[in-house]
Design a protein around this motif. Structure first.
Motif, PDB file in Angstrom:
ATOM      1  N   ASP A 137       0.875  -1.180   0.000  1.00 40.35           N
ATOM      2  CA  ASP A 137       0.000   0.000   0.000  1.00 40.35           C
ATOM      3  C   ASP A 137       0.908   1.225   0.000  1.00 40.35           C
TER       4      ASP A 137
ATOM      5  N   SER B 170       0.358   4.213  -0.331  1.00 35.48           N
ATOM      6  CA  SER B 170      -0.135   5.429   0.323  1.00 35.48           C
ATOM      7  C   SER B 170       0.188   5.455   1.812  1.00 35.48           C
ATOM      8  N   GLN B 171       0.627   4.334   2.332  1.00 32.22           N
ATOM      9  CA  GLN B 171       0.915   4.262   3.767  1.00 32.22           C
ATOM     10  C   GLN B 171       2.334   3.735   4.003  1.00 32.22           C
TER      11      GLN B 171
ATOM     12  N   ASP C 175       4.995  10.017   8.208  1.00 29.31           N
ATOM     13  CA  ASP C 175       4.100   9.358   7.254  1.00 29.31           C
ATOM     14  C   ASP C 175       4.380   9.872   5.847  1.00 29.31           C
TER      15      ASP C 175
ATOM     16  N   ASP D 241       3.222   9.389   1.672  1.00 30.92           N
ATOM     17  CA  ASP D 241       2.249   8.875   0.703  1.00 30.92           C
ATOM     18  C   ASP D 241       2.901   8.876  -0.674  1.00 30.92           C
TER      19      ASP D 241
ATOM     20  N   SER E 109       1.572   7.044  -3.261  1.00 36.91           N
ATOM     21  CA  SER E 109       0.588   6.520  -4.213  1.00 36.91           C
ATOM     22  C   SER E 109       0.395   7.438  -5.414  1.00 36.91           C
ATOM     23  N   LYS E 110       0.660   8.740  -5.238  1.00 36.37           N
ATOM     24  CA  LYS E 110       0.477   9.715  -6.316  1.00 36.37           C
ATOM     25  C   LYS E 110       1.799  10.133  -6.940  1.00 36.37           C
TER      26      LYS E 110
ATOM     27  N   THR F 151       7.662  14.797   0.022  1.00 38.79           N
ATOM     28  CA  THR F 151       7.095  13.496  -0.331  1.00 38.79           C
ATOM     29  C   THR F 151       8.137  12.394  -0.255  1.00 38.79           C
TER      30      THR F 151
END
Length: 325
Positions: A252, A254-255, A270, A272, A274-275, A282
């Motif tokens: 995953d 995004s996590q 944290d 992410d 995913s994008k 990031t």
């Protein structure tokens, strides 16, 4: 005719001047000087009652060879220098003594140890001059675990690498150390690869060489090859994940969580992915001992830092010995 006589006169003058200038004696090689552990033989011609064979005392004198006079200092001296002192000592009660000193066994000298991030850690018995680069090549080269630094610890009195004077009566001793103290020499691998002379020193008996390992970073969870990485500059979250084989099928993106130890506390970052990457925030840069945990689908996100094995287990071992002659 005059020119020929002038040249001949000049040649004779040069020859005469050459005879007046004393020739410099060749400098003794470090490996030919007496070290701790060497077996020395003293032969007094014409008899055997004054012959002696032995080693050095912890203070550097011929052990047990002082019954006939003053103690004879031997550490980091040549056979000829020791013979001169013995001849002076014997001259007190022998007429025109002839003394021969031989270094007959060098096998018990302190060995060189090369360990750390090296493919074949081993020990070397130095019987000739060798530089750091040669020993690294003979040991298979440096591994990917290297931090970029090499440390050489040089204990006092185990080598005779320089020509400074010291010891009793101005005799030479522990010339490889400044002021008869141990030395710690730090070298960067980049300087060694660039060919800098100072980064490739002559290695001396007793040197302890450590190719330092980098402090680790851990990548776990939803990656194809969870592993321990060597902490290096500019190591980011995406680079660490790529080094661990990339995202697995159940990852995953995004996590992604970075657990960072700060004193007695653990901070959580944290991320992410995913994008894709949008800015530096990031893809934060990692620090030593960070744990990158990629969440996996169907499993709850980890809230606390996992317990990981901190490095390889220490095991007692005896490194192989290689004679370098």
């Amino acid at each position: 005719m005059t020119r020929g006589l002038t040249l001949t006169a000049a040649a004779f003058a040069a020859l005469f001047f050459w005879e007046l200038v004393p020739a410099q004696a060749p400098k003794d090689r470090e490996e030919d000087l007496v070290h701790f552990g060497d077996l020395i033989d003293v032969d007094v011609l014409g008899g055997f009652e004054f012959d002696w064979r032995g080693t050095l005392t912890p203070e550097g004198f011929l052990d047990g060879a002082n019954s006939f006079g003053d103690p004879i200092y031997g550490l980091c001296r040549s056979e000829g220098e020791i013979a001169v002192d013995l001849t002076k000592s014997f001259s007190k009660f022998l007429r025109d003594p002839k003394v021969i000193v031989r270094l007959i066994d060098r096998s018990n000298r302190a060995v060189v140890t090369l360990d750390g991030a090296i493919r074949s850690p081993q020990r070397f018995q130095m019987r000739r001059t060798a530089h750091l680069r040669e020993l690294i090549v003979l040991s298979g080269g440096i591994t990917d675990e290297a931090s970029g630094n090499i440390q050489i610890f040089r204990p006092k009195s185990l080598n005779c690498g320089a020509s400074d004077k010291g010891g009793p009566n101005g005799l030479k001793f522990d010339a490889g150390s400044k002021g008869n103290e141990s030395q710690l020499i730090n070298i960067t691998i980049s300087d060694l690869l660039k060919g800098f002379e100072a980064a490739d020193p002559i290695i001396q008996s007793g040197d302890l060489i450590t190719v330092q390992r980098a402090v680790p970073i851990y990548v776990i969870g939803g990656v194809n090859n969870p592993k321990q990485l060597s902490a290096r500059s500019n190591m980011t979250v995406t680079k660490a994940i790529a080094s661990a084989g990339g995202f697995s099928k159940d990852a995953d993106a995004s996590q992604v969580t970075v657990f960072r130890k700060i004193g007695n506390q653990t901070s959580v970052i944290d991320v992410d992915l995913s994008k894709g990457l949008t800015d530096a925030a990031t893809d934060p840069e990692l620090k030593a001992l960070d744990i990158v945990d990629v969440a996996q689908k169907g499993r709850s996100k980890r809230k606390y830092a996992p317990i990981v094995a901190m490095g390889k287990a220490a095991i007692e071992r005896t490194l192989p010995l290689r004679i370098l002659d």
